[in-house]
Write an enzyme that holds these catalytic residues in place. Structure first.
Site, PDB file in Angstrom:
ATOM      1  N   ARG A 175       0.850  -1.198   0.000  1.00 29.04           N
ATOM      2  CA  ARG A 175       0.000   0.000   0.000  1.00 29.04           C
ATOM      3  C   ARG A 175       0.884   1.246   0.000  1.00 29.04           C
ATOM      4  O   ARG A 175       2.096   1.160   0.139  1.00 29.04           O
ATOM      5  CB  ARG A 175      -0.943  -0.006   1.218  1.00 29.04           C
ATOM      6  CG  ARG A 175      -0.167  -0.336   2.468  1.00 29.04           C
ATOM      7  CD  ARG A 175      -0.591   0.370   3.681  1.00 29.04           C
ATOM      8  NE  ARG A 175      -0.504   1.799   3.594  1.00 29.04           N
ATOM      9  CZ  ARG A 175       0.620   2.515   3.672  1.00 29.04           C
ATOM     10  NH1 ARG A 175       1.798   1.933   3.832  1.00 29.04           N
ATOM     11  NH2 ARG A 175       0.594   3.832   3.602  1.00 29.04           N
ATOM     12  N   GLY A 176       0.219   2.401  -0.132  1.00 27.49           N
ATOM     13  CA  GLY A 176       0.966   3.646  -0.314  1.00 27.49           C
ATOM     14  C   GLY A 176       1.077   3.858  -1.816  1.00 27.49           C
ATOM     15  O   GLY A 176       1.386   2.912  -2.570  1.00 27.49           O
ATOM     16  N   ASP A 182      -1.933  10.807  -2.466  1.00 28.23           N
ATOM     17  CA  ASP A 182      -2.287   9.772  -3.438  1.00 28.23           C
ATOM     18  C   ASP A 182      -2.572  10.338  -4.814  1.00 28.23           C
ATOM     19  O   ASP A 182      -2.477   9.626  -5.811  1.00 28.23           O
ATOM     20  CB  ASP A 182      -3.490   8.977  -2.937  1.00 28.23           C
ATOM     21  CG  ASP A 182      -3.068   8.091  -1.784  1.00 28.23           C
ATOM     22  OD1 ASP A 182      -2.927   8.607  -0.652  1.00 28.23           O
ATOM     23  OD2 ASP A 182      -2.806   6.892  -2.013  1.00 28.23           O
ATOM     24  N   LYS A 184      -4.870  10.069   2.697  1.00 29.76           N
ATOM     25  CA  LYS A 184      -5.625   9.248   3.641  1.00 29.76           C
ATOM     26  C   LYS A 184      -6.678  10.039   4.395  1.00 29.76           C
ATOM     27  O   LYS A 184      -6.424  11.158   4.826  1.00 29.76           O
ATOM     28  CB  LYS A 184      -4.617   8.624   4.621  1.00 29.76           C
ATOM     29  CG  LYS A 184      -5.206   7.699   5.677  1.00 29.76           C
ATOM     30  CD  LYS A 184      -6.118   6.633   5.122  1.00 29.76           C
ATOM     31  CE  LYS A 184      -5.491   5.808   4.005  1.00 29.76           C
ATOM     32  NZ  LYS A 184      -6.499   5.040   3.228  1.00 29.76           N
TER      33      LYS A 184
HETATM   34  O1  MRU Z   1      -4.782   3.349   1.945  1.00 34.04           O
HETATM   35  P1  MRU Z   1      -3.292   3.533   1.921  1.00 34.04           P
HETATM   36  O2  MRU Z   1      -2.632   3.019   3.154  1.00 34.04           O
HETATM   37  O3  MRU Z   1      -2.673   2.993   0.653  1.00 34.04           O
HETATM   38  O4  MRU Z   1      -3.117   5.119   1.907  1.00 34.04           O
HETATM   39  C1  MRU Z   1      -1.823   5.640   1.828  1.00 34.04           C
HETATM   40  C2  MRU Z   1      -1.730   7.093   1.992  1.00 34.04           C
HETATM   41  O5  MRU Z   1      -2.723   7.784   2.136  1.00 34.04           O
HETATM   42  C3  MRU Z   1      -0.365   7.694   1.879  1.00 34.04           C
HETATM   43  O6  MRU Z   1      -0.275   8.850   2.635  1.00 34.04           O
HETATM   44  C4  MRU Z   1      -0.059   8.022   0.411  1.00 34.04           C
HETATM   45  O7  MRU Z   1      -0.294   6.924  -0.398  1.00 34.04           O
HETATM   46  C5  MRU Z   1       1.317   8.508   0.215  1.00 34.04           C
HETATM   47  S1  MRU Z   1       2.486   7.218   0.351  1.00 34.04           S
HETATM   48  C6  MRU Z   1       4.024   7.857   0.048  1.00 34.04           C
END
Ligand code: MRU
Length: 382
Positions: free
Chosen positions: A51-52, A272, A283
């Site tokens: 994830r991320g 994202d 997030k």
């Molecule tokens: O749902 P997730 O855990 O994939 O969400 C991730 C985030 O919101 C991060 O802050 C974002 O992807 C940036 S990662 C460098």
């Protein structure tokens, strides 16, 4: 920076598997999964095992490569200069992986890059075929089955590796630019996990913190727990404490008090998808933190590689927000259900922080300041 020992996403090309650290098991278990099949990669992205935003782009690129590499059924070239089955196989893999999650643009960006590489190779091959008559083509030993298979796979593997390696370099550069805005001894608040776990390496929002650690900045980091999936508690607190960084975990609703107490000098978050006007999806809960930061006069910094900037989105309204299952709110992590059966639940996984709440957007190419519609474009063409 060598402060942590895990690798969130890696290709094992000998075995034909994508190796990911299963982030759903952290911090209690450090377990790597070896994924050979398209559906396994899709599931890993969907369930947030990987994830991320940058990490899911990298995983998808490798996933698309492996879908071809691990499929022996390519048929034979028909003399046109290109094995047709390749396109069908790739399109199936691309569409499937793209359906895993909707918000992080890196997923689509990475798959489009793989697609473009394949198309460029096809154009080169068909052109070579035409130029040389029906004998051989540029770089591809056409019609000889194994020959073009090898060339196509090599190109796709190179592209996926480039996506991964460029992300590592981008994160490092974001770390340097981000650190230039921070002072020794500062208190920093972060939300979710935009760390090494979410990228090829270093992270985005956490990259300045890792570089600062190396240079004795003595940051005090406050990590929001990040309901409902606890990326802050499970992942950010885990990776920062592993690196020996001073990190304090707080519940999401405690951000205001630590700001009011003067413990926070800057907020650092990842994202994202950034729209052309600077509106940034991250997030769920991020926009609330930004509103608080504005109230207390604290700078709010968004960290984003260019792979996260989507100029096709005019503003935040164009960004699709993922909605996830109700059980993440009502049951997950609890030993017993903590909400009445049948209660309505709304579980958006992201929100959009309006550009006017963002002090700066830190990219690998430099720092963008408002108005972002101009500064992001200027950086893009720099
Ligand atoms: O749902 P997730 O855990 O994939 O969400 C991730 C985030 O919101 C991060 O802050 C974002 O992807 C940036 S990662 C460098």
């Amino acid at each position: 920076v060598e402060t942590y020992s895990f690798e969130p996403v890696r290709l094992d090309d000998q075995e034909g598997v994508l190796v990911i650290l299963d982030q759903t098991l952290l911090p209690n278990e450090t377990k790597y999964l070896r994924l050979a099949v398209l559906e396994e990669v899709w599931e890993a992205i969907r369930r947030l095992r990987v994830r991320g935003a940058p990490a899911i782009g990298i995983a998808a690129a490798y996933g698309a490569y492996l879908a071809l590499r691990n499929n022996p059924d390519w048929g034979l070239g028909d003399g046109s200069g290109w094995p047709r089955e390749v396109e069908t196989l790739f399109a199936t893999a691309k569409n499937r992986l793209a359906s895993a999650r909707p918000t992080a643009v890196n997923l689509f960006w990475a798959l489009d890059r793989m697609d473009s590489r394949l198309k460029a190779l096809k154009a080169e091959s068909v052109k070579g075929m035409e130029e040389r008559g029906k004998t051989a083509s540029l770089g591809l030993s056409l019609g000889l089955g194994a020959g073009w298979r090898k060339d196509i796979l090599a190109a796709l593997r190179d592209e996926a590796n480039a996506i991964r390696n460029e992300d590592e370099a981008a994160c490092r550069s974001i770390g340097e630019h981000g650190l230039s805005l921070l002072k020794k001894g500062w208190g920093l608040l972060t939300h979710c996990n935009a760390g090494a776990l979410a990228t090829a390496r270093y992270g985005t929002a956490l990259a300045p913190i890792y570089l600062g650690q190396e240079r004795d900045y003595g940051f005090k980091v406050f990590a929001d727990e990040t309901r409902p999936l606890l990326q802050g508690a499970r992942l950010t607190a885990w990776e920062l404490s592993q690196a020996g960084i001073d990190v304090t975990l707080i519940c999401d609703n405690m951000a205001s008090i630590v700001m009011d107490e003067g413990k926070i000098n800057a907020v650092l978050v990842g994202c994202d998808r950034v729209a052309a006007n600077g509106d940034s999806a991250n997030k769920i809960g991020t926009s609330g933190v930004a509103i608080l930061a504005a109230h207390y006069g604290i700078p709010f910094y968004v960290h984003a590689p260019f792979s996260t900037i989507d100029f096709a989105c005019v503003d935040g309204d164009d960004i699709q927000i993922e909605e996830r299952a109700a059980e993440e709110v009502t049951e997950k992590w609890y030993s017993r259900r903590m909400a009445p059966l049948g209660v309505k639940v709304y579980n958006p996984a992201f929100d959009v922080t309006k550009a006017n709440l963002i002090t700066a957007i830190i990219t690998e190419k430099g720092i963008a300041y408002p108005p972002f519609s101009l500064s992001l474009k200027a950086l893009a063409s720099s």
